[in-house]
Structures are given as structure tokens and as C-alpha cells.
Design a protein around this motif. Structure first.
Motif, mmCIF file in Angstrom:
data_model
loop_
_atom_site.group_PDB
_atom_site.id
_atom_site.type_symbol
_atom_site.label_atom_id
_atom_site.label_comp_id
_atom_site.label_asym_id
_atom_site.label_seq_id
_atom_site.Cartn_x
_atom_site.Cartn_y
_atom_site.Cartn_z
ATOM 1 N N HIS A 246 -2.173 -4.795 -6.535
ATOM 2 C CA HIS A 246 -0.966 -5.607 -6.692
ATOM 3 C C HIS A 246 -0.038 -5.499 -5.480
ATOM 4 N N TYR A 247 0.015 -4.338 -4.851
ATOM 5 C CA TYR A 247 0.820 -4.232 -3.630
ATOM 6 C C TYR A 247 0.291 -5.188 -2.559
ATOM 7 N N LYS A 248 -1.025 -5.278 -2.443
ATOM 8 C CA LYS A 248 -1.620 -6.162 -1.437
ATOM 9 C C LYS A 248 -1.312 -7.625 -1.738
ATOM 10 N N VAL A 249 -1.364 -8.000 -3.007
ATOM 11 C CA VAL A 249 -1.033 -9.377 -3.376
ATOM 12 C C VAL A 249 0.439 -9.664 -3.078
ATOM 13 N N ALA A 250 1.318 -8.715 -3.406
ATOM 14 C CA ALA A 250 2.755 -8.906 -3.193
ATOM 15 C C ALA A 250 3.067 -9.175 -1.728
ATOM 16 N N GLN A 251 2.464 -8.391 -0.832
ATOM 17 C CA GLN A 251 2.765 -8.586 0.589
ATOM 18 C C GLN A 251 2.161 -9.876 1.131
ATOM 19 N N SER A 252 1.088 -10.349 0.496
ATOM 20 C CA SER A 252 0.504 -11.626 0.926
ATOM 21 C C SER A 252 1.360 -12.812 0.477
ATOM 22 N N LEU A 253 2.112 -12.628 -0.623
ATOM 23 C CA LEU A 253 2.940 -13.709 -1.154
ATOM 24 C C LEU A 253 4.340 -13.746 -0.538
ATOM 25 N N ASN A 254 4.822 -12.607 -0.086
ATOM 26 C CA ASN A 254 6.197 -12.546 0.406
ATOM 27 C C ASN A 254 6.276 -11.605 1.606
ATOM 28 N N PRO A 255 6.477 -12.131 2.817
ATOM 29 C CA PRO A 255 6.542 -11.282 4.017
ATOM 30 C C PRO A 255 7.602 -10.185 3.923
ATOM 31 N N ALA A 256 8.649 -10.409 3.123
ATOM 32 C CA ALA A 256 9.699 -9.398 2.994
ATOM 33 C C ALA A 256 9.190 -8.127 2.324
ATOM 34 N N PHE A 257 8.046 -8.227 1.632
ATOM 35 C CA PHE A 257 7.516 -7.074 0.915
ATOM 36 C C PHE A 257 6.462 -6.311 1.711
ATOM 37 N N ILE A 258 6.153 -6.758 2.912
ATOM 38 C CA ILE A 258 5.056 -6.144 3.675
ATOM 39 C C ILE A 258 5.313 -4.672 3.926
ATOM 40 N N SER A 259 6.495 -4.339 4.386
ATOM 41 C CA SER A 259 6.788 -2.951 4.755
ATOM 42 C C SER A 259 6.708 -2.014 3.562
ATOM 43 N N VAL A 260 7.398 -2.369 2.457
ATOM 44 C CA VAL A 260 7.407 -1.483 1.295
ATOM 45 C C VAL A 260 6.026 -1.385 0.671
ATOM 46 N N ALA A 261 5.268 -2.487 0.688
ATOM 47 C CA ALA A 261 3.917 -2.451 0.122
ATOM 48 C C ALA A 261 2.993 -1.595 0.986
ATOM 49 N N ASP A 262 3.098 -1.732 2.302
ATOM 50 C CA ASP A 262 2.267 -0.924 3.211
ATOM 51 C C ASP A 262 2.513 0.570 2.996
ATOM 52 N N LEU A 263 3.780 0.949 2.967
ATOM 53 C CA LEU A 263 4.101 2.362 2.789
ATOM 54 C C LEU A 263 3.654 2.878 1.417
ATOM 55 N N SER A 264 3.750 2.022 0.415
ATOM 56 C CA SER A 264 3.318 2.424 -0.925
ATOM 57 C C SER A 264 1.812 2.635 -0.981
#
Length: 609
Positions: A368-386
Motif C-alpha cells: 500500500h505504501y508503494k501504491v500511495a506514492q504512485s498516486l500522489n507525489p507528495a507521499f513519495i518521501s514518507v512512503a519511501d522511509l516507511s
């Protein structure tokens, strides 16, 4: 008033709607249509600018001021109000020209509503009324000033005068006045607000925005009975019109009148056979703000039973269950919402990632983190670190290394900086063994680089390689003799892992003299003193560090100092947070922040608090 409206948490775009017909197409009042039709309330003022008609002479600016005015006009015409505001303010204060004053007002209304800017806006409103009291713009702004001066009669006269001169723009005028009154109104106006709102609805009952204005005045007074009266009228005559309710909620939220907000929203929901998704969200948010979570949950369960296909209700249910600590139920609700087609710009996946992570379903969390960052660039950093945190937490270092390499490659970082980034990431996640391996590569490849030397010394110490750590800290001190952290770290290592306490204190003292307020330095200085039996000095220094950080090692040091002095009671009161507990607290903090993001997407800024 764009920023003023945003500050109220109201996502409204307002523009002119020129009609005096008492019968209206109800479709225009749906939120989307109203937002589209009524764009930007402040622009209404342009319809009333009549300074030239009043034959007010233009100010004669000197050459320097004229040059400044031209620059300000260019910025103003380009919409760069922040750049133009101060120039107009200074020139308006100097020349008292209503045109300059009016432009200053527009700039401040479009700016960030800081206390200083609000004070200047108030000053300019007063100046405009003084400079052009008979102009229509002066009368409009004079309504607010009259209410603040306890002159209800003048407020009515100003309103009637402008409406009389502009009957085709009456609805626009009411919106403009509602906007002007909505933020930072002086307390002195409160006594006149409800009578003013009642007057407007009696005299101009055929205009929908007259009732909106009355909702605003009642909201500013937190007048429950007035709100119910006006909102009931609106619901009965304009059943698709939710904007007044949103506006009311924004004002009550800003003034933190949560009790009144909750009571009004309960009335609204219970009085409406089929409340809109927005009204339901307001109700649930109002309950949540007052910690009436079980009431919110029961309401949502009843509504979901009636309309199980509502993804909006499922997201509300997820937020409430998360706040209740029912994480599995929150996960189930978000999965239902997603199955029904709702993802709120990736925030649903981001929330699912965090919820799955804290319930140790790591594979689903990563997905789900990977999907989130693919849908919203603003979530890339927090998803990557998670994602990286999960790999490190589960000791899946091959996957972690591969993932970090991908992150570094995407940023096109040079090899030197890429290696530093990787060491920093692993160190920050307490993966000291992996970080040590990378630091060893770094000092081999960059033996004269102070950053790699420091990392290698530090990670040698952290992985139990005491002799190696001492050796490389000494190298680092020679390379960077001005950095107190070199002396501090070597001093701590000597005090903690050797018996060379005299040198440890000498180094710690040098660091302490340079950085006496750094908690790490305070702890080292105290620990070195403790080893030499200087308990009172040790207690003073370590207590300062502990008070700032609540760090585990510092807490243990403080306990030992107290015990060495025979103070068992003080030692027992020291809170020692284990690394495992701290990791869980960190994960919970991340989950809380991510759920705040979901709540923001669902409820809006003010109601997400």
C-alpha cells in the motif's frame, strides 16, 4: 477575502450572481454549482468602486513615490499582492487617497492573515471610510466598522444605501459583507451581530445570501438559537445548499466553539432525511473533536446499514475506529471504501500502509505504501522511509540495500554523497551493523574525508569496536579540531568503555565549554564526572540532558548517579524508556501523522485537527 475564508476552513470560491428574482433554480445551490457560480467574493468590491464618480481628486505623488507606485501596480495587476501590499500601505498612509487605500485592503485580504496584517487591514478600512465616506466601497467596509463602534443604525443605513444603488448586485453584496465580517471581528461588534442579521433577513428575506449573512452573524456570536432558525429556513427553502453550514462550521472551528458546533450539526443531521456526504462529515468531525467517538461510531453504523455503498461513510468509520484504537476495523473500513472506488488522492493507501505496519502485516504495508506514492507525489518521501523502515525492522538488509540504491539512483546523487546518505539512513534507524560496513567502505575510498572519518569512528564505537573507535576519533579531532562533537564522542567512549577517566573528563570539558546546552555534551560531561566520583556535578549535567531528551541511556546514567549518592527514591522516579518502546512510540507517531493526512483529505484542514 480568499485567505480569510481559507483560514476559516471553508473551501469556497465566490463570484457575482446578479439576479433579484425571488424564485431560484435549486440546482444552483448544490455545493459544486455554487462554488462554480460564485467565484471569489472579494472581487465583488470591483463592482462598487466609485471613487471617480464621487469626484475625489487623485493624490499628487512625488517622483520617487510615483516610481514605487508603478512597481506596486505591476505586481498588483499580476496578482502578486504580497509584493504590492506594503507599498500601497505606506503610500495610502502618506497621501490618504482612497484608491491607494482600497488597493492596500485588497492586498491584505489576499494575504496571509497574520496579526500584523490584520491590524493593517483594520487600519486601512478605517482610513477608507474617512477618506471616502460617501463612496459605496466606503459604506460597505463601513458596515463592519459601524458594528464595531456599536452603531447598528449606521450599519443598516450603509447596507440599505449600497443595495438601493445596486439592486441587481444585492446577492453579491451580501456575500461580500459576510466575508468582511467573517474573520477577526472586534469583540465590540458582538452585541450588534444578531440584531443586524435579523434585520437583514426581515428586510431582504427573498435573497438567499441574506440568510447566509445571518448564519455568519449568528456563528460569530456562537448563537445556537439564531443558527437553528436561519439554517432551518435555508434547509426548507434551499434544501441542496450546504455552503452556509460549511461556513458556520469554519467560524465555530476557528473560535473553538466545539460544543455549539456539535449541537448544531446534530440538529442538522437529525432534521435532514438524507444529509449530504459533506454534512455527515461535518457531524462526525464535530463529534470527534469533542471525543464523542462512540456516538460517532453508532451513528456511522446506523448510516452504513442504510447505505452500505457509501464510500464516504466507510472512510469516516475508519477514522473513528482508528481514534478508538480499533485498527483491524479501521483497516476493514478503508478496504471497503477502496473497493467502492474511493482513494482520496492516495491517502487511503497511505493510511492502510501505516495501519498494516503497526499491526505487523508488513507485506501488505509495503504494497500500500508503494501504491500511495504512485498516486500522489507528495507521499513519495514518507512512503519511501516507511518501506525502508520495514526492511530494516525485519532485518531484510538485501531488500533494504536494493531499495536505498533505487532511491539514490532516482535522485542522480554522486557516489560520494550517495554513500553518505545510505550511512545516515541506516544510522538513523539504528541499523549500526549495516551502517558500519558502509562507513568502512567510505574511509577506504575517501580516507581524508572528515564526514566518513567521523561516521567510521562513531559506528566503530556503536558496534563494540572500542579500540578502532578511539583511533579514528583521534584522527577526526586532528582533522577538525574546532568540532566539539569529536571531543565529546571520544570523551564518552573513554569514560564508558575504558578506565582512562582523566582524559575523558578533559575531552568532555572541552566539548562542554563549546556547547554547554547540547544534551549529548551535557550527558558526556556528567558521565565523565560520575566516573571520577564528582556526583553533584554529574547529577546537575545529566539531569539537564535528561530533562531535554528523556533518552534511554541518559536516563540510565541519571539513575546510576542517584544510586551512587544513596538516593533510591529519586532513582526510582527516573523514567527509562526502552529502545523497543521508543520504536513503538515512533511508529505510533508516524501512524498518527498519516491518519491526520487522511482526515485532512476527508474533512478539510480545520476539521482534521
Amino acid at each position: 477575502m480568499k485567505k480569510l475564508l481559507a483560514g476559516l476552513g471553508i473551501t469556497l470560491l465566490l463570484s457575482a450572481c446578479a439576479t433579484t428574482a425571488p424564485n431560484y433554480n435549486q440546482q444552483q445551490f448544490t455545493t459544486d454549482n455554487y462554488r462554480t457560480t460564485l467565484v471569489n467574493a472579494i472581487d465583488y468590491a470591483d463592482n462598487f468602486v466609485d471613487f471617480d464618480k464621487e469626484k475625489i481628486p487623485s493624490a499628487n505623488l512625488d517622483s520617487d513615490d510615483m516610481s514605487r507606485l508603478l512597481k506596486a501596480d505591476i505586481a498588483y495587476n499580476q496578482g502578486d499582492y504580497a509584493s504590492a501590499a506594503e507599498t500601497y500601505y505606506v503610500l495610502a498612509d502618506k497621501y490618504h487617497d482612497p484608491r491607494l487605500i482600497y488597493k492596500a485592503i485588497v492586498c491584505y485580504e489576499h494575504g496571509t492573515p497574520s496579526p500584523m496584517q490584520m491590524a493593517k487591514l483594520e487600519q486601512m478600512m478605517h482610513a477608507l471610510v474617512v477618506a471616502a465616506p460617501d463612496s459605496q466601497v466606503g459604506k460597505i467596509f463601513g458596515i463592519r466598522l459601524a458594528l464595531e463602534s456599536n452603531n447598528l443604525s449606521l450599519a443598516k443605513d450603509n447596507l440599505n444605501s449600497v443595495v438601493s444603488d445596486n439592486p441587481e448586485k444585492t446577492r453579491a453584496l451580501f456575500l461580500l459583507v459576510a466575508t468582511i465580517l467573517s474573520d477577526n471581528l472586534n469583540q465590540s461588534a458582538r452585541a450588534n451581530l444578531s440584531p443586524f442579521g435579523s434585520y437583514v433577513t426581515k428586510k431582504y428575506a427573498d435573497y438567499p445570501e441574506a440568510w447566509l449573512l445571518a448564519v455568519v452573524t449568528a456563528s460569530l456570536n456562537a448563537d445556537y438559537n439564531g443558527l437553528i432558525t436561519n439554517l432551518d429556513y435555508i434547509r426548507n427553502h434551499y434544501p441542496t445548499w450546504d455552503v452556509p453550514t460549511y461556513w458556520m462550521a469554519g467560524i465555530l472551528m476557528k473560535s473553538q466553539n466545539f460544543a455549539v458546533l456539535g449541537q448544531v450539526m446534530e440538529h442538522e443531521v437529525m432534521s435532514t432525511p438524507h444529509p449530504s456526504a459533506g454534512i455527515q462529515n461535518l457531524y462526525v468531525a464535530a463529534l470527534s473533536l469533542r471525543d464523542h467517538l462512540h456516538t460517532a461510531n453508532k451513528y456511522l453504523e446506523s448510516q452504513i446499514a442504510l447505505t452500505p455503498e457509501s464510500s464516504n461513510l466507510w472512510i469516516d468509520s475508519a477514522i473513528v475506529n482508528y481514534k478508538l484504537g480499533n485498527y483491524p476495523l479501521a483497516i476493514g473500513a478503508l478496504n471497503k471504501a477502496q473497493a467502492l472506488g474511493s482513494n482520496l488522492n492516495g491517502s487511503v493507501d497511505l493510511a492502510l500502509g501505516a495501519l498494516y505496519e503497526i499491526t505487523t502485516n508488513n507485506e501488505s504495508a509495503i504494497e500500500h505504501y508503494k501504491v500511495a506514492q504512485s498516486l500522489n507525489p507528495a507521499f513519495i518521501s514518507v512512503a519511501d522511509l516507511s518501506i525502508l523502515r520495514i526492511y530494516v525492522k525485519t532485518k531484510n538488509y538485501p531488500a533494504a540495500n536494493s531499495f536505498v540504491d533505487q532511491m539514490v539512483n532516482l535522485t542522480k546523487t554522486n557516489p560520494h554523497d550517495a554513500l553518505l546518505v545510505k550511512i545516515s539512513m541506516y544510522s538513523g534507524m539504528a541499523a549500526y551493523g549495516e551502517a558500519y560496513k558502509l562507513a568502512a567502505q567510505g574511509v577506504k575510498k575517501y580516507p581524508k574525508d572528515k564526514q566518513f572519518v567521523y561516521y567510521y569512528a562513531s559506528l566503530s564505537a556503536l558496534t563494540g569496536r572500542t579500540a578502532e573507535g578511539i583511533k579514528w576519533y583521534r584522527k577526526y579531532i586532528k582533522m577538525v579540531p574546532s568540532d566539539p562533537m569529536g571531543y565529546n564522542d571520544l570523551g564518552f567512549l573513554l569514560a564508558d568503555k575504558t578506565t582512562n577517566y582523566a582524559e575523558a573528563l578533559k575531552l568532555a570539558t572541552k566539548a562542554y565549554q563549546s556547547s554547554p546546552n547540547d544534551p549529548a555534551v551535557q550527558d558526556t560531561y556528567g558521565w565523565a564526572n560520575y566516573k571520577l566520583g564528582n556526583y553533584s556535578v554529574a547529577e546537575s549535567a545529566i539531569l539537564k540532558a535528561y530533562t531535554q531528551t528523556q533518552d534511554h541511556d541518559t536516563a540510565v546514567h541519571l539513575q546510576q548517579v542517584y544510586l551512587a549518592q544513596g538516593n533510591k527514591d529519586a532513582a526510582a522516579k527516573v523514567i527509562v524508556i526502552s529502545p523497543q518502546t521508543k520504536d513503538l512510540q515512533y511508529e505510533q507517531a508516524i501512524l498518527n501523522q498519516i491518519m491526520q493526512v487522511l482526515t485532512y483529505y476527508q474533512f478539510g484542514m480545520e476539521l482534521s485537527k
